[in-house]
Design a protein around this motif. Structure first.
Motif, PDB file in Angstrom:
ATOM      1  N   VAL A  66      -8.909  47.274  21.483  1.00  0.00           N
ATOM      2  CA  VAL A  66      -8.898  46.927  20.166  1.00  0.00           C
ATOM      3  C   VAL A  66      -9.838  45.523  20.023  1.00  0.00           C
ATOM      4  CG1 VAL A  66      -7.840  45.957  18.101  1.00  0.00           C
ATOM      5  CG2 VAL A  66      -6.561  47.755  19.475  1.00  0.00           C
ATOM      6  N   GLN A  67      -9.561  44.696  20.971  1.00  0.00           N
ATOM      7  CA  GLN A  67     -10.411  43.408  20.964  1.00  0.00           C
ATOM      8  C   GLN A  67     -11.973  43.878  21.244  1.00  0.00           C
ATOM      9  OE1 GLN A  67      -8.617  41.191  23.924  1.00  0.00           O
ATOM     10  NE2 GLN A  67      -9.405  39.416  23.402  1.00  0.00           N
ATOM     11  N   ASN A  68     -12.281  44.612  21.970  1.00  0.00           N
ATOM     12  CA  ASN A  68     -13.737  45.229  22.246  1.00  0.00           C
ATOM     13  C   ASN A  68     -14.085  45.802  21.038  1.00  0.00           C
ATOM     14  OD1 ASN A  68     -13.495  43.845  24.600  1.00  0.00           O
ATOM     15  ND2 ASN A  68     -13.078  46.031  25.757  1.00  0.00           N
ATOM     16  N   TYR A  69     -13.281  46.886  20.596  1.00  0.00           N
ATOM     17  CA  TYR A  69     -13.858  47.422  19.432  1.00  0.00           C
ATOM     18  C   TYR A  69     -14.235  46.722  18.157  1.00  0.00           C
ATOM     19  CZ  TYR A  69     -13.553  50.403  15.221  1.00  0.00           C
ATOM     20  OH  TYR A  69     -13.858  51.017  14.223  1.00  0.00           O
ATOM     21  N   VAL A  70     -13.294  45.647  17.915  1.00  0.00           N
ATOM     22  CA  VAL A  70     -13.848  44.747  16.733  1.00  0.00           C
ATOM     23  C   VAL A  70     -14.964  43.871  16.922  1.00  0.00           C
ATOM     24  CG1 VAL A  70     -12.743  42.914  15.213  1.00  0.00           C
ATOM     25  CG2 VAL A  70     -11.127  44.619  16.170  1.00  0.00           C
ATOM     26  N   ARG A  71     -15.045  43.468  18.395  1.00  0.00           N
ATOM     27  CA  ARG A  71     -16.355  42.672  18.880  1.00  0.00           C
ATOM     28  C   ARG A  71     -17.537  43.257  18.786  1.00  0.00           C
ATOM     29  NH1 ARG A  71     -13.192  39.553  23.172  1.00  0.00           N
ATOM     30  NH2 ARG A  71     -12.659  37.862  21.994  1.00  0.00           N
ATOM     31  N   ILE A  72     -17.563  44.554  19.086  1.00  0.00           N
ATOM     32  CA  ILE A  72     -18.509  45.364  19.084  1.00  0.00           C
ATOM     33  C   ILE A  72     -19.105  45.997  17.776  1.00  0.00           C
ATOM     34  CG2 ILE A  72     -19.647  47.557  20.296  1.00  0.00           C
ATOM     35  CD1 ILE A  72     -18.017  47.116  22.541  1.00  0.00           C
ATOM     36  N   ASN A  73     -18.072  46.496  17.014  1.00  0.00           N
ATOM     37  CA  ASN A  73     -18.515  47.296  15.877  1.00  0.00           C
ATOM     38  C   ASN A  73     -18.459  46.315  14.495  1.00  0.00           C
ATOM     39  OD1 ASN A  73     -18.378  50.020  16.263  1.00  0.00           O
ATOM     40  ND2 ASN A  73     -16.679  49.165  17.542  1.00  0.00           N
ATOM     41  N   GLU A 128     -12.116  47.433   7.200  1.00  0.00           N
ATOM     42  CA  GLU A 128     -13.124  47.354   6.286  1.00  0.00           C
ATOM     43  C   GLU A 128     -13.211  45.938   6.293  1.00  0.00           C
ATOM     44  OE1 GLU A 128     -13.105  49.755   3.012  1.00  0.00           O
ATOM     45  OE2 GLU A 128     -12.614  51.436   3.794  1.00  0.00           O
ATOM     46  N   LEU A 129     -14.426  45.237   6.801  1.00  0.00           N
ATOM     47  CA  LEU A 129     -14.374  43.799   6.870  1.00  0.00           C
ATOM     48  C   LEU A 129     -15.429  43.289   5.898  1.00  0.00           C
ATOM     49  CD1 LEU A 129     -13.775  42.737  10.691  1.00  0.00           C
ATOM     50  CD2 LEU A 129     -12.220  42.799   8.897  1.00  0.00           C
ATOM     51  N   PRO A 130     -14.827  42.543   4.842  1.00  0.00           N
ATOM     52  CA  PRO A 130     -16.112  42.037   4.088  1.00  0.00           C
ATOM     53  C   PRO A 130     -17.078  41.062   4.963  1.00  0.00           C
ATOM     54  CG  PRO A 130     -13.814  41.228   3.330  1.00  0.00           C
ATOM     55  CD  PRO A 130     -13.948  42.128   4.467  1.00  0.00           C
ATOM     56  N   LYS A 131     -18.137  40.957   4.651  1.00  0.00           N
ATOM     57  CA  LYS A 131     -19.023  39.861   5.142  1.00  0.00           C
ATOM     58  C   LYS A 131     -18.711  38.418   5.595  1.00  0.00           C
ATOM     59  CE  LYS A 131     -23.798  41.746   5.431  1.00  0.00           C
ATOM     60  NZ  LYS A 131     -22.981  43.049   5.861  1.00  0.00           N
ATOM     61  N   ALA A 132     -17.587  37.963   4.430  1.00  0.00           N
ATOM     62  CA  ALA A 132     -17.150  36.699   4.616  1.00  0.00           C
ATOM     63  C   ALA A 132     -16.089  36.503   5.510  1.00  0.00           C
ATOM     64  CB  ALA A 132     -16.620  36.289   3.067  1.00  0.00           C
ATOM     65  N   VAL A 133     -15.742  37.298   6.168  1.00  0.00           N
ATOM     66  CA  VAL A 133     -14.680  37.204   7.106  1.00  0.00           C
ATOM     67  C   VAL A 133     -15.169  36.475   8.422  1.00  0.00           C
ATOM     68  CG1 VAL A 133     -13.292  38.280   8.916  1.00  0.00           C
ATOM     69  CG2 VAL A 133     -13.436  39.171   6.590  1.00  0.00           C
ATOM     70  N   ARG A 134     -14.489  35.364   8.681  1.00  0.00           N
ATOM     71  CA  ARG A 134     -15.143  34.555  10.128  1.00  0.00           C
ATOM     72  C   ARG A 134     -14.286  34.733  11.335  1.00  0.00           C
ATOM     73  NH1 ARG A 134     -14.408  29.168   7.904  1.00  0.00           N
ATOM     74  NH2 ARG A 134     -13.316  30.288   6.464  1.00  0.00           N
ATOM     75  N   LEU A 135     -12.897  34.834  10.903  1.00  0.00           N
ATOM     76  CA  LEU A 135     -11.947  34.989  12.153  1.00  0.00           C
ATOM     77  C   LEU A 135     -11.026  36.132  12.087  1.00  0.00           C
ATOM     78  CD1 LEU A 135     -10.540  33.732  14.813  1.00  0.00           C
ATOM     79  CD2 LEU A 135      -9.381  32.148  13.397  1.00  0.00           C
ATOM     80  N   VAL A 136     -10.922  37.120  13.050  1.00  0.00           N
ATOM     81  CA  VAL A 136     -10.148  38.106  13.160  1.00  0.00           C
ATOM     82  C   VAL A 136      -9.076  37.863  14.325  1.00  0.00           C
ATOM     83  CG1 VAL A 136      -9.782  40.519  13.600  1.00  0.00           C
ATOM     84  CG2 VAL A 136     -11.701  39.909  12.145  1.00  0.00           C
ATOM     85  N   GLY A 137      -7.895  37.801  13.985  1.00  0.00           N
ATOM     86  CA  GLY A 137      -6.783  37.441  14.975  1.00  0.00           C
ATOM     87  C   GLY A 137      -6.280  38.826  15.545  1.00  0.00           C
ATOM     88  N   ILE A 138      -5.767  38.660  16.783  1.00  0.00           N
ATOM     89  CA  ILE A 138      -5.228  39.726  17.141  1.00  0.00           C
ATOM     90  C   ILE A 138      -3.845  39.554  17.876  1.00  0.00           C
ATOM     91  CG2 ILE A 138      -5.082  41.876  18.948  1.00  0.00           C
ATOM     92  CD1 ILE A 138      -8.368  41.754  18.289  1.00  0.00           C
ATOM     93  N   THR A 139      -2.599  40.056  17.524  1.00  0.00           N
ATOM     94  CA  THR A 139      -1.739  39.724  18.391  1.00  0.00           C
ATOM     95  C   THR A 139      -0.853  41.387  18.771  1.00  0.00           C
ATOM     96  OG1 THR A 139       0.347  38.677  18.614  1.00  0.00           O
ATOM     97  CG2 THR A 139       0.141  39.571  16.544  1.00  0.00           C
ATOM     98  N   ALA A 140      -0.041  41.054  19.842  1.00  0.00           N
ATOM     99  CA  ALA A 140       0.780  42.386  20.031  1.00  0.00           C
ATOM    100  C   ALA A 140       2.246  42.098  20.451  1.00  0.00           C
ATOM    101  CB  ALA A 140       0.007  42.983  21.326  1.00  0.00           C
TER     102      ALA A 140
END
Ligand code: SF4
Length: 291
Positions: free
Chosen positions: A283-290, A259-271
């Motif tokens: 996961v990357q694509n899902y976050v980018r698209i949604n 659940e991302l608030p509007k103010a979120v500017r950067l989502v980081g992913i690591t594995a």
């Protein structure tokens, strides 16, 4: 909103090599007809293991006390040793029981096996800085040819007394914390154990941890993808949580309830080192698209 992947994330060299080995054997299976096993899960990632199971690769439970009885006396079978390695006695038992044994132990782990084997022959007591319950440490222990002790904390290092006077050879589990290892080295030096110190921590771990920390420090939300039994993935989660309050630990995309608030500017992913690329991309694509 930007979605950024950490500079180093996912399969390390040793894990990729081990998985490639399984696929090579699968490709040969049509000719050989051999049943393929891995000694313990090839990687601490249920998705990867399930995919291989669907292709007919079976897992022998190497975790439960490294018991080889499950495979005794069987022929026309190939067993692949995973990147963590196994004790010498286990490998020999597999070979003696007529199994084709393919060693996919990571070369960095194999190097530790050779160091401790020689150290024992040269009269050194081996000390392994690591988690005594981890299969890699079990494996290293099993290549020692003399006295061996596993220590995990500075306190244990302080309480340690060498059996063979000052002749101590100190090595580390490949995923051991660098700073902790340095403290243990210093404690040993103060005790007068100036023997043989070999830093066998793998760069892949350090690089992943540094990249994850850097990204988490600038991200508003961090997602760590890894198997629940993967210690290096859990470590990444700890590091990221320390930098970024909104850090999620997921095994697959199904676990992600963002659940991302509007103010979120950067989502980081690591594995973690046992997470396959396709999962990371998903996961990357899902976050980018949604979002
Ligand atoms: Fe090898 Fe390092 Fe990967 Fe461990 S983390 S399997 S030592 S490359």
């Amino acid at each position: 909103m930007e979605v950024k992947l950490a500079e180093c994330a996912g399969f390390c060299f040793g894990v990729k090599r081990a998985i490639d080995t399984v696929y090579e054997q699968l490709a040969k299976q049509a000719e050989t007809g051999k049943q393929i096993y891995t000694y313990g899960p090839i990687v601490h990632n249920e998705e990867v293991v399930r995919e291989l199971e669907q292709k007919g690769v079976q897992v022998i439970d190497g975790e439960a006390g490294l018991d080889v009885s499950a495979i005794d006396g069987k022929t026309q079978r190939t067993v692949i040793i995973r990147a963590h390695g196994v004790p010498r006695a286990v490998q020999e038992k597999m070979e003696q029981s007529g199994l084709e044994c393919i060693d996919a132990t990571c070369p960095f782990v194999k190097r530790i096996h050779r160091i401790v084997e020689k150290a024992g022959k040269d009269g050194y007591e081996v000390v392994i800085a690591g988690n005594p319950g981890h299969p890699e440490v079990e494996g290293i222990r099993g290549w020692c040819t003399g006295p061996v002790k596993v220590i995990e904390t500075e306190e244990e290092a302080g309480n340690f007394t060498a059996e063979n006077g000052e002749k101590v050879c100190l090595v580390s589990q490949t995923t051991f914390n660098y700073n902790k290892f340095q403290s243990i080295v210093e404690i040993f030096q103060k005790k007068g154990y100036n023997g043989n110190v070999v830093n066998t921590i793998c760069n892949a771990t350090e690089e992943r941890q540094r990249a994850a920390r850097d990204l988490a420090a600038e991200a508003d939300v961090m997602i760590v993808i890894g198997g629940k039994n993967s210690s290096n993935s859990r470590k990444l989660y700890e590091i990221c949580s320390g930098e970024c309050a909104h850090t999620y630990f997921i095994q697959t995309l199904d676990d992600l309830h963002l659940e991302l608030p509007k103010a979120v500017r950067l989502v980081g992913i690591t594995a973690g080192a046992s997470t396959p690329n396709n999962l990371i991309e998903e996961v990357q694509n899902y976050v980018r698209i949604n979002f």
